[in-house]
Motif scaffolding. Structure first.
Motif, short mmCIF file in Angstrom:
data_model
loop_
_atom_site.label_atom_id
_atom_site.label_comp_id
_atom_site.label_asym_id
_atom_site.label_seq_id
_atom_site.Cartn_x
_atom_site.Cartn_y
_atom_site.Cartn_z
N ASP A 175 10.74 0.75 -10.49
CA ASP A 175 11.18 -0.64 -10.58
C ASP A 175 10.41 -1.44 -9.54
O ASP A 175 10.70 -1.39 -8.35
CB ASP A 175 12.69 -0.72 -10.32
N ALA A 176 9.39 -2.17 -10.00
CA ALA A 176 8.52 -2.89 -9.07
C ALA A 176 9.29 -3.94 -8.27
O ALA A 176 9.06 -4.11 -7.07
CB ALA A 176 7.37 -3.55 -9.83
N ALA A 177 10.20 -4.65 -8.93
CA ALA A 177 10.95 -5.69 -8.22
C ALA A 177 11.80 -5.08 -7.10
O ALA A 177 11.90 -5.65 -6.00
CB ALA A 177 11.83 -6.46 -9.20
N GLU A 178 12.40 -3.92 -7.35
CA GLU A 178 13.20 -3.27 -6.32
C GLU A 178 12.34 -2.85 -5.13
O GLU A 178 12.72 -3.04 -3.97
CB GLU A 178 13.91 -2.05 -6.90
N LEU A 179 11.16 -2.32 -5.41
CA LEU A 179 10.27 -1.94 -4.32
C LEU A 179 9.84 -3.15 -3.51
O LEU A 179 9.80 -3.11 -2.27
CB LEU A 179 9.04 -1.22 -4.88
N THR A 219 0.81 -1.22 0.00
CA THR A 219 0.00 0.00 0.00
C THR A 219 0.84 1.27 0.00
O THR A 219 0.61 2.20 -0.78
CB THR A 219 -0.94 0.00 1.21
N LEU A 220 1.83 1.35 0.88
CA LEU A 220 2.63 2.56 0.98
C LEU A 220 3.34 2.85 -0.34
O LEU A 220 3.37 3.99 -0.81
CB LEU A 220 3.65 2.42 2.13
N ASP A 221 3.92 1.84 -0.95
CA ASP A 221 4.61 2.03 -2.23
C ASP A 221 3.64 2.42 -3.33
O ASP A 221 3.98 3.24 -4.20
CB ASP A 221 5.34 0.74 -2.61
N MET A 222 2.45 1.84 -3.30
CA MET A 222 1.46 2.18 -4.32
C MET A 222 1.19 3.68 -4.35
O MET A 222 1.21 4.31 -5.41
CB MET A 222 0.15 1.43 -4.04
N TRP A 223 0.99 4.28 -3.18
CA TRP A 223 0.71 5.71 -3.14
C TRP A 223 1.95 6.52 -3.51
O TRP A 223 1.84 7.57 -4.15
CB TRP A 223 0.22 6.11 -1.75
N ASP A 251 1.76 0.54 7.27
CA ASP A 251 2.94 0.28 6.45
C ASP A 251 4.11 1.16 6.86
O ASP A 251 5.27 0.70 6.91
CB ASP A 251 2.62 0.51 4.98
N ARG A 252 3.85 2.43 7.13
CA ARG A 252 4.92 3.33 7.55
C ARG A 252 5.57 2.85 8.85
O ARG A 252 6.79 2.90 9.01
CB ARG A 252 4.39 4.74 7.71
N ALA A 253 4.75 2.40 9.78
CA ALA A 253 5.28 1.90 11.05
C ALA A 253 6.15 0.67 10.83
O ALA A 253 7.22 0.53 11.44
CB ALA A 253 4.14 1.58 12.01
N ASP A 254 5.73 -0.21 9.93
CA ASP A 254 6.53 -1.40 9.63
C ASP A 254 7.84 -1.03 8.95
O ASP A 254 8.90 -1.59 9.25
CB ASP A 254 5.74 -2.37 8.75
N ALA A 294 -6.17 4.51 1.97
CA ALA A 294 -5.61 5.85 1.87
C ALA A 294 -5.35 6.46 3.24
O ALA A 294 -4.89 7.61 3.32
CB ALA A 294 -6.55 6.76 1.08
N GLY A 295 -5.63 5.71 4.29
CA GLY A 295 -5.48 6.23 5.64
C GLY A 295 -4.75 5.28 6.56
O GLY A 295 -3.52 5.21 6.57
#
Length: 287
Positions: free
Chosen positions: A246-250, A130-134, A218-221, A211-212
């Motif tokens: 780069d999706a694999a890198e994320l 989720t975090l990376d998606m945004w 995710d940020r906490a993790d 979105a919340g």
């Protein structure tokens, strides 16, 4: 393969409609948007030859219960992931493999982060965490995700707008995201639209949570350095090249034991390319 259909209580006032078949080591398959457990019909039948296959409708979707959005936790992926761990436990499985597509993949990722002792293997179909998606959505290229922004709005307007044109709204994604329209035949499409028509508030609540509160988790993790310790396979369209990442890198930042597989089919890969999905899940389960 005949599937038994059950209603399984997983939380106070929440039961999940679940299809179960087969025997052997368990695997839970989580559907995406705008679908139900029916999206796994080809993959599940194959895997049930030698696995116990468990296919629920997520809370808020399909024939599962749809609690009202009484706070940010109701449709947090943490809550929905806990549903799945409890579902498996009630069916007699303390440890199980988990595969998810789209929204179900986000639930699966959160379940695996929160309950690593319960999840033996993780497969994710066509999402980023989720975090990376945004973080990768920016500029005009973010128009592809307009629904993410619409359903992130406060309660009221998005529900009314979508309910007013439900079949057109959900049908838009069934049309746009598939490369092979025959993969979703008319009766299956009708079942998806009917299920979505009766679940607009809960579907919007699921997206609003992403979105919340899901971003907060995710940020906490990420700050704590938490990762997915189990073997992970990611099947993904190459939309990273279209959006400039780069999706694999994320993914590797979250999953040290990663197999990342770009695919050429459309978003609904369990229906468009079930043989590929089965192959990759079976290979994952041997790692």
């Amino acid at each position: 393969m005949n599937f038994e259909h059950l209603r399984v209580p997983v939380a106070d006032g929440v039961e999940l409609h679940t299809a179960v078949a087969g025997s052997g080591s368990p695997i839970v398959l989580l559907h995406g948007f705008p679908q139900t457990h029916l999206m796994w019909r080809h993959v599940a039948a194959d895997l049930a030859a030698d696995h116990t296959v468990i296919c629920p409708d997520l809370r808020g979707y399909g024939a599962s219960d749809k609690p009202g959005e009484d706070g940010p936790d109701t449709y947090a992926k943490r809550t929905m992931g806990a549903d799945i761990v409890e579902l498996a436990r009630r069916l007699g499985h303390d440890r199980f493999a988990l595969a998810g597509h789209d929204r179900g993949a986000l639930v699966a990722i959160r379940a695996a982060l929160d309950h690593p002792a319960a999840i033996t293997h993780l497969a994710s179909l066509d999402v980023l965490p989720t975090l990376d998606m945004w973080e990768v959505m920016h500029g005009t290229s973010a128009a592809v995700g307009f629904h993410l922004y619409l359903m992130a709005q406060p309660p009221g307007l998005p529900e009314r707008m979508i309910a007013a044109t439900s079949d057109e709204f959900f049908g838009h994604f069934l049309d746009l995201w598939t490369n092979d329209p025959a993969a979703i035949p008319a009766d299956v499409r009708a079942a998806y639209l009917d299920a979505c028509r009766g679940a607009v508030p809960s579907i919007v609540a699921d997206y609003r949570a992403s979105a919340g509160i899901d971003v907060e988790h995710d940020r906490a993790d990420r700050a704590a350095g938490r990762v997915l310790p189990m073997p992970v396979t990611v099947l993904q369209q190459d939309w990273g090249s279209m959006l400039g990442f780069d999706a694999a890198e994320l993914w590797r930042a979250w999953a040290p034991d990663l197999r990342h597989v770009p695919v050429r089919c459309g978003h609904f890969m369990a229906e468009e390319a079930p043989d590929l999905v089965v192959k990759e899940i079976r290979e994952l389960l041997t790692r």
